[in-house]
Scaffold this motif. Structure first.
Motif, PDB file in Angstrom:
ATOM      1  N   TRP A  92     -47.653  57.157  27.440  1.00 21.14           N
ATOM      2  CA  TRP A  92     -48.397  58.325  27.926  1.00 21.14           C
ATOM      3  C   TRP A  92     -49.857  57.975  28.245  1.00 21.14           C
ATOM      4  O   TRP A  92     -50.450  58.530  29.162  1.00 21.14           O
ATOM      5  CB  TRP A  92     -48.320  59.440  26.880  1.00 21.14           C
ATOM      6  CG  TRP A  92     -48.932  60.734  27.291  1.00 21.14           C
ATOM      7  CD1 TRP A  92     -48.504  61.567  28.287  1.00 21.14           C
ATOM      8  CD2 TRP A  92     -50.075  61.357  26.704  1.00 21.14           C
ATOM      9  NE1 TRP A  92     -49.318  62.670  28.358  1.00 21.14           N
ATOM     10  CE2 TRP A  92     -50.291  62.564  27.394  1.00 21.14           C
ATOM     11  CE3 TRP A  92     -50.940  61.018  25.659  1.00 21.14           C
ATOM     12  CZ2 TRP A  92     -51.332  63.439  27.073  1.00 21.14           C
ATOM     13  CZ3 TRP A  92     -51.975  61.884  25.339  1.00 21.14           C
ATOM     14  CH2 TRP A  92     -52.172  63.080  26.048  1.00 21.14           C
ATOM     15  N   VAL A  93     -50.441  57.065  27.483  1.00 22.22           N
ATOM     16  CA  VAL A  93     -51.851  56.732  27.680  1.00 22.22           C
ATOM     17  C   VAL A  93     -52.034  55.428  28.449  1.00 22.22           C
ATOM     18  O   VAL A  93     -53.045  54.739  28.295  1.00 22.22           O
ATOM     19  CB  VAL A  93     -52.602  56.651  26.328  1.00 22.22           C
ATOM     20  CG1 VAL A  93     -52.585  57.984  25.613  1.00 22.22           C
ATOM     21  CG2 VAL A  93     -52.016  55.553  25.435  1.00 22.22           C
ATOM     22  N   MET A  94     -51.052  55.079  29.309  1.00 26.49           N
ATOM     23  CA  MET A  94     -51.153  53.797  30.013  1.00 26.49           C
ATOM     24  C   MET A  94     -52.007  53.892  31.270  1.00 26.49           C
ATOM     25  O   MET A  94     -52.020  52.976  32.092  1.00 26.49           O
ATOM     26  CB  MET A  94     -49.743  53.274  30.341  1.00 26.49           C
ATOM     27  CG  MET A  94     -48.837  54.234  31.078  1.00 26.49           C
ATOM     28  SD  MET A  94     -49.060  54.269  32.830  1.00 26.49           S
ATOM     29  CE  MET A  94     -47.968  55.584  33.303  1.00 26.49           C
ATOM     30  N   GLY A  95     -52.695  55.006  31.460  1.00 27.22           N
ATOM     31  CA  GLY A  95     -53.449  55.228  32.689  1.00 27.22           C
ATOM     32  C   GLY A  95     -54.481  54.162  33.003  1.00 27.22           C
ATOM     33  O   GLY A  95     -54.670  53.796  34.178  1.00 27.22           O
ATOM     34  N   ASP A  96     -55.138  53.624  31.980  1.00 29.80           N
ATOM     35  CA  ASP A  96     -56.165  52.623  32.262  1.00 29.80           C
ATOM     36  C   ASP A  96     -55.530  51.346  32.823  1.00 29.80           C
ATOM     37  O   ASP A  96     -56.053  50.725  33.757  1.00 29.80           O
ATOM     38  CB  ASP A  96     -56.975  52.327  31.000  1.00 29.80           C
ATOM     39  CG  ASP A  96     -56.104  52.028  29.794  1.00 29.80           C
ATOM     40  OD1 ASP A  96     -56.653  51.640  28.743  1.00 29.80           O
ATOM     41  OD2 ASP A  96     -54.876  52.188  29.893  1.00 29.80           O
ATOM     42  N   MET A  97     -54.404  50.969  32.263  1.00 31.00           N
ATOM     43  CA  MET A  97     -53.693  49.796  32.771  1.00 31.00           C
ATOM     44  C   MET A  97     -53.136  50.080  34.164  1.00 31.00           C
ATOM     45  O   MET A  97     -53.181  49.209  35.050  1.00 31.00           O
ATOM     46  CB  MET A  97     -52.558  49.453  31.799  1.00 31.00           C
ATOM     47  CG  MET A  97     -51.981  48.061  31.961  1.00 31.00           C
ATOM     48  SD  MET A  97     -50.657  47.783  30.781  1.00 31.00           S
ATOM     49  CE  MET A  97     -51.595  47.462  29.288  1.00 31.00           C
ATOM     50  N   MET A  98     -52.678  51.287  34.380  1.00 35.91           N
ATOM     51  CA  MET A  98     -52.100  51.672  35.672  1.00 35.91           C
ATOM     52  C   MET A  98     -53.141  51.564  36.777  1.00 35.91           C
ATOM     53  O   MET A  98     -52.845  51.095  37.878  1.00 35.91           O
ATOM     54  CB  MET A  98     -51.556  53.104  35.577  1.00 35.91           C
ATOM     55  CG  MET A  98     -50.928  53.647  36.837  1.00 35.91           C
ATOM     56  SD  MET A  98     -52.099  54.433  37.950  1.00 35.91           S
ATOM     57  CE  MET A  98     -52.696  55.810  36.967  1.00 35.91           C
ATOM     58  N   VAL A  99     -54.338  51.991  36.499  1.00 42.99           N
ATOM     59  CA  VAL A  99     -55.402  51.948  37.511  1.00 42.99           C
ATOM     60  C   VAL A  99     -55.704  50.509  37.922  1.00 42.99           C
ATOM     61  O   VAL A  99     -55.901  50.209  39.110  1.00 42.99           O
ATOM     62  CB  VAL A  99     -56.662  52.647  36.956  1.00 42.99           C
ATOM     63  CG1 VAL A  99     -57.889  52.240  37.723  1.00 42.99           C
ATOM     64  CG2 VAL A  99     -56.500  54.145  36.979  1.00 42.99           C
TER      65      VAL A  99
END
Lengths: 452, 322
Positions: free
Chosen positions: B178-185
């Protein structure tokens, strides 16, 4: 021409860095002043100066402490007390370890730290002060004295305590026609099963009593007085495996869990509200009985004022009926840091906080914790409700027990608690062997700290 | 300067000015001081203390290898804690990378409302870890949480999630996803940077979608993948906060400070990580010498992991190792 670092230069720099670090390390190994204990022959007639008090309370509770501090300052106009609130044990130890003289009196919320503080001299030996000022230690019960000293060294004084007892919902009792709280574990189980209700799908709707180890205040320490369970022997090693009471208690608890069903209890317990929130399961009626501390009366008054409840000593096991009326007690402790720059003033403040009846009563009323001297417990100024009286009685009971201080802090209670949770889940194997394993684990840990 | 052919001039080279070297050292001094104070000293100190009995208050007492002997032969929880940590390394890190890469891949191809979806997927990573764990545990509360209520609507009996020893780590993995947004960016930026002409060339050569990913996309983003793998590995080795908060909240006895030690690992030690056990031994059991030994072992294992990892990734060298 461009300058370059050669590998040789890099090696020199690295060697210099390592050497500087090693030098700094050697300085670290040097201890701070252990604090000489030069106690004056007589207490000063008049107190003056500044003394610091470090404690862990915050918000409303900190204001209660401040009120008592204000009283001390009023009685000693030449004294200023600098209060540092919100300081937990880790901070206290770090400040003391740094050799700082910023801390004079430290108040800890846990007796786990007594073994370490007394054995290392982090807190000063108070016995010379106690002897000189003829402090009446008989005002403090033997049990409370035992958890505030270590191996004959009294480096702390008790300041208020927590006592555990059985809470029961009177309305639920009345619905079932039950008029008296249980006095034995078998009675507790019988009543609990009678008061337990299930939903249509078989899941638990209400528990008479939740025997699940680890829920809220269900711990080995709190259940232990039901069988007079012994923790450590005189040498500080584990006495759990050789104690006759622990197997009785653990087997009763596991049988109780199996009677209801481990998975059902696990699911029900997981869905309960947080212990210190208004959704506490006893507040909401999901639990008809529970074991908890005297502070629960304050929470109920604040969060569930309409709850009709009673309190009683926690039941005892068959064969241990003589223990009924006792319970578990443990509390806050305070001492004088080894680096204190004004130990006489620090002692005066510490003696006030730990032995002055008015101060203890004021803190007891404000924090809803149990005072630790007989005079304070019996004071007419102590606000005592019907439910709170149970805790006073338990505190005064000669067989009320505690968890002794140890060099490994709470390590031994954690080791036992971990095994108990495995045992109740059915993965702990043979009980006798399991408890022997707990003994070994604790003893190895003690040897690591104190061994040759 | 143009170098001519032939012998150099007979004039001797100017002497190197010592002032230049020391000037460079002086300019580097602040950084060197920081490295010394915050890296080298703690490293050497930990190594030293690992051979001592040290409770922070008393001077350290030299005990030789006793801490290491206890670690390898008597500590009852170090290996279960290490296995728990290994679980996070083996499962949490790769799954998080794969999910982040997949989402980034979809976003890279999105035409409509791309900015909106990027924000939606990125926002959870901005939530402070403690808050996100508390919220997750409440959502997945087996009795009162909405997740199980929704499952019940579909006739599914929801599991115990964070209260089940066999599901507590997978539940934390869901949080990690759920909190993988930083890696996704980061992946998204790398994917958008892949030269489009390489895809065109691959198409001309008859490559299908999978082949394009394997032969064009992945080689171009390997440095970013390696970076994510390395940082993910280090984060997993140090995994503490999320597991500690989840244990505290799920147990119903959320505590702070050293009281946290009583709930670490709940349920049934399944969330007790190596660094948590290090914390308990050091600060709850007053065995900082032993905790230092645990820290030294962690450092050695982490270094070994990274050496093996970096050696096996050929394309770590952007110029090509071979």
């Amino acid at each position: 021409m461009q300058q370059r670092f050669t590998p040789r230069t890099g090696r020199r720099i690295a060697a210099g860095i390592a050497g500087a670090a090693a030098a700094a390390l050697m300085l670290t190994a040097c201890s701070g002043d252990t604090g000489s204990v030069d106690v004056a022959d007589e207490a000063p007639d008049e107190l003056s100066g500044t003394v610091s008090l470090w404690h862990f309370f915050t918000d409303r509770e900190a204001s209660v402490i401040q009120g008592v501090v204000d009283d001390f300052e009023a009685q000693n106009p030449g004294v200023t007390v600098e209060v540092h609130e919100g300081q937990d044990d880790e901070k206290l130890r770090k400040v003391i370890a740094a050799g700082s003289d910023d801390i004079d009196v430290g108040l800890s919320y846990s007796t786990d730290v007594v073994g370490n503080l007394c054995s290392t001299g982090a807190f000063r030996d108070l016995q010379p002060y106690i002897d000189r000022d003829e402090v009446d230690m008989s005002q403090i019960s033997d049990t409370v004295q035992s958890y505030s000293e270590f191996e004959g060294t009294r480096c702390t004084m008790p300041v208020l305590a927590d006592v555990n007892a059985l809470f029961y919902n009177k309305d639920i009792f009345a619905e079932a026609g039950i008029t008296e709280p249980p006095k034995t574990l078998d009675e507790l189980e019988d009543i609990a099963l009678k008061l337990t209700e299930y939903n249509d799908d078989g899941s638990i709707k209400r528990l008479g009593f939740n025997p699940f180890m680890g829920m809220y205040e269900n711990t080995a320490a709190h259940f232990g007085p039901a069988v007079g369970g012994k923790w450590l022997d005189d040498d500080g090693y584990s006495a759990i495996g050789s104690d006759e009471g622990w197997p009785v208690l653990m087997q009763w608890q596991k049988d109780f869990v199996d009677e209801i069903g481990y998975d059902k209890l696990q699911a029900f317990t997981a869905g309960l509200g947080q212990e210190f929130s208004a959704d506490n399961a006893f507040h909401t009626g999901q639990l008809a009985m529970t074991i908890d501390g005297e502070y629960r009366t304050a929470f109920i008054a604040d969060q569930a004022p309409d709850l009709n409840y009673g309190t009683a000593p926690f039941p005892t096991a068959t064969g241990f009926e003589d223990l009924y009326g006792s319970g578990y007690i443990v509390g806050n402790i305070a001492g004088i840091a080894k680096g204190s720059k004004n130990p006489e003033l620090a002692w005066a403040l510490l003696k006030y906080l730990s032995t002055d009846t008015d101060a203890l009563v004021k803190m007891g009323n404000g924090l809803k914790n149990v005072p630790t001297t007989t005079a304070a417990l019996e004071s007419p100024d102590l606000e005592v409700s019907e439910q709170y009286q149970t805790f006073i009685d338990i505190a005064l009971h000669p067989k009320t027990a505690t968890t002794p201080p140890s060099l490994v802090g709470a390590g031994y209670t954690q080791a036992f608690g971990s095994y108990w949770e495995k045992f109740q889940a059915g993965t702990g194997g043979n009980l006798a062997e399991g408890l022997a394993g707990v003994d070994q684990e604790i003893n190895d840990s003690v040897d690591l700290v104190s061994g040759p | 300067m143009i170098r001519g052919a032939g012998r150099a001039s007979a004039r001797p080279a100017p002497r190197r000015r010592p002032r230049g070297r020391w000037f460079a050292i002086a300019m580097l001094a602040p950084a060197l001081l920081g490295i010394l104070v915050f890296f080298v000293y703690p490293l050497i100190a930990s190594l030293f203390f690992s051979f001592t009995s040290y409770d922070l208050v008393s001077p350290p007492e030299w005990i030789g290898l006793r801490n290491y002997e206890y670690l390898f032969t008597k500590d009852p929880k170090v290996w279960s804690a290490a296995l728990n940590t290994l679980w996070f390394i083996v499962f949490l890190t790769p799954v998080k990378i794969i999910m982040a890469l997949c989402v980034a891949g979809l976003l890279a191809r999105a035409n409509r409302a791309a900015g909106f979806w990027r924000t939606i997927f990125y926002l959870p990573s901005l939530v402070p870890p403690v808050a996100s764990v508390v919220a997750f545990v409440f959502l997945f509360n087996p009795g009162t949480g909405p997740v199980n209520h929704i499952l019940k609507v579909f006739g599914i009996e929801g599991p115990l999630w964070f209260n089940d020893p066999s599901l507590s780590k997978p539940s934390l993995m869901l949080l990690g996803i759920w909190v993988m947004g930083d890696m996704m960016v980061i992946f998204l930026a790398a994917l958008l940077d892949v030269p489009k002409d390489q895809y065109e060339a691959a198409s001309l050569d008859g490559a299908n979608g999978v082949q394009k990913v394997w032969y064009v996309t992945l080689p171009n983003i390997v440095p970013v993948l390696v970076f994510s793998l390395v940082t993910g590995l280090i984060a997993s080795l140090q995994y503490f906060t999320e597991a500690a908060v989840a244990s505290g909240v799920a147990s119903g006895k959320a505590t702070v400070g050293s009281g946290t030690a009583t709930t670490l690992g709940y349920p049934d030690g399944s969330l007790l990580t190596y660094t948590q056990w290090l914390y308990v031994r050091g600060f709850a059991n007053y065995q900082l010498g032993y905790a230092s030994a645990l820290a030294v072992l962690l450092f050695i294992v982490a270094a070994a992991f990274l050496v093996v990892l970096l050696r096996r990734v050929d394309a770590f060298n952007p110029e090509g190792a071979k």
